[in-house]
Design a protein around this motif. Structure first.
Motif, short mmCIF file in Angstrom:
data_model
loop_
_atom_site.label_atom_id
_atom_site.label_comp_id
_atom_site.label_asym_id
_atom_site.label_seq_id
_atom_site.Cartn_x
_atom_site.Cartn_y
_atom_site.Cartn_z
N ARG A 177 -7.48 4.40 -4.84
CA ARG A 177 -6.88 5.59 -4.23
C ARG A 177 -7.28 6.85 -5.01
NH1 ARG A 177 -0.74 4.24 -4.62
NH2 ARG A 177 -1.49 3.87 -6.74
N PRO B 201 -4.14 12.22 0.25
CA PRO B 201 -4.43 10.89 -0.31
C PRO B 201 -5.51 10.16 0.49
CG PRO B 201 -2.36 10.85 0.90
CD PRO B 201 -2.81 12.29 0.86
N GLU C 146 -7.37 3.01 -1.05
CA GLU C 146 -6.31 2.01 -1.03
C GLU C 146 -6.40 1.14 -2.28
OE1 GLU C 146 -6.87 -0.43 2.36
OE2 GLU C 146 -8.76 -1.28 1.66
N GLN D 244 0.85 -1.19 0.00
CA GLN D 244 0.00 0.00 0.00
C GLN D 244 0.89 1.25 0.00
OE1 GLN D 244 -3.19 0.26 -0.40
NE2 GLN D 244 -3.77 -1.89 -0.23
#
Length: 371
Positions: free
Chosen positions: A281, A355, A358, A118
């Protein structure tokens, strides 16, 4: 026609006077026995067969019941159940160490991934273009009888020298105060005050990306997997499948699409790999706060005459504080003018560019391997 019969182990020859012998190989069928082509050997006199034991003790001889296994140059493994693929030779490890398929299992049957990382998404920096602003001239001009600034002492008399509503700064003689005009026995004009101009925001800040977004990382997987298949499979004598021997780093497995399958018998070690990744994301949108720090300034001029030709004083007046200047006592305030010299629209604090979300693995396949 008279016929003669000769019985040989595992083979029957039928000879005639005018034709070639008919050769029958293998065990006699019941029909051949009924037609008299074969003699049924006694249990104790049947032919023997190599090292596999005598015929009376269990059939033909040979390699002791391991004929197919002896022909398998690799390994005998349980066959793949219905709905499964393989058996295959599975390798998995770091992406920079992926081997080629072995020579005896040259076909790439599967390629996938595991151990999804990640990595944080690097979002572009948010910034704000400045707002648009304008400066509104103050019409609140006044003379005071105080000989000092700011001219608000007790007993001070204030006389309006205001500009007209909607004034654009052009020369005006509105509310002129003549020379030596008295207020309570004192000159009405001993100082001049001008209210601060006001700055007005006419358009909000516009958000923008300060730098282009960086190129996202394309390979977030820490583990690569590949399964190699043989060109053809043969059967071992115990109903298992002959597969190539697993070289170092490989293991023998069967595999199934999806992640909800239980491992079949003989393949107890379970692994899960994925063919794809869904990038969920994103970056929060950029925005701007309210403008702050806006200001403007103007050049204010006052004249003794009514036509803005006899200049008394000229000063810069800022929107941050009112302006005050001491004048000669009793001087005439005949006209005035003003010109905007600077407008600072201020700035907005940016927000966003954070951000979120995921990476999620997708398209799973289950591998079950021999322990």
């Amino acid at each position: 026609m008279r016929m003669s019969r000769l019985v040989l182990p595992g083979m029957l020859l039928i000879a005639g006077c005018e034709q070639d012998p008919i050769v029958i190989t293998g065990p006699c069928t019941q029909e051949e026995i009924d037609l008299g082509y074969c003699d049924v050997p006694d249990a104790g006199t049947a032919s023997t067969g190599g090292d596999g034991g005598d015929a009376g003790a269990g059939g033909q001889g040979g390699a002791g019941g391991d004929t197919h296994s002896s022909l398998c140059s690799g390994q005998c493994a349980p066959p793949a159940p219905l709905g499964w693929f393989g058996p295959a030779l599975l390798w998995f490890g770091p992406p920079d160490a992926v081997p080629d398929c072995p020579a005896d299992a040259p076909t790439l049957g599967y390629e996938g991934f595991a151990d999804l990382q990640q990595p944080p998404l690097e979002c572009a920096t948010c910034a704000c273009d400045p707002p648009e602003a304008s400066c509104t001239l103050s019409t609140d001009w006044a003379a005071t009888s105080s000989p000092s600034c700011p001219g608000d002492e007790p007993g001070t008399v204030t006389t309006s020298f205001a500009a007209p509503d909607g004034w654009d700064g052009a020369c005006t003689a509105a509310n002129a105060i003549p020379a030596d005009h008295l207020c309570n026995g004192e000159p009405c004009v001993q100082s001049l005050t001008i209210a601060a101009p006001s700055v007005v925001t006419t358009a909000a800040c516009t958000p923008r990306l300060d730098v282009p977004p960086p190129v996202p990382r394309l390979d977030p997987w820490a583990t690569r997997a590949r399964a190699c298949l043989a060109g053809a499979y043969t059967a071992c004598d115990d109903a298992t499948t002959c597969v190539p021997s697993a070289p170092s780093g490989f293991t023998t497995c069967v595999f199934h699409e999806g992640d909800d399958a239980d491992c079949p018998e003989g393949y107890a070690v379970r692994h899960l790999f994925f063919a794809d990744v869904i990038d969920g994301r994103d970056c929060t949108p950029c925005g701007c706060g309210d403008p702050t720090g806006a200001s403007c300034s103007l050049m204010a001029s006052v004249y003794r005459d009514a036509a803005c030709t006899d200049l008394l004083a000229s000063n810069v007046v800022s929107s941050s504080v009112p302006f005050c200047v001491v004048t000669p006592p009793g001087v005439a305030l005949g006209s005035k003018s003003a010109v905007i010299v600077a407008v600072e629209p201020g700035a907005c604090a940016p927000h966003g560019g954070e951000p979120i979300g995921e990476l999620r693995p997708s398209a799973p396949s289950t591998f079950c391997c021999i322990a």
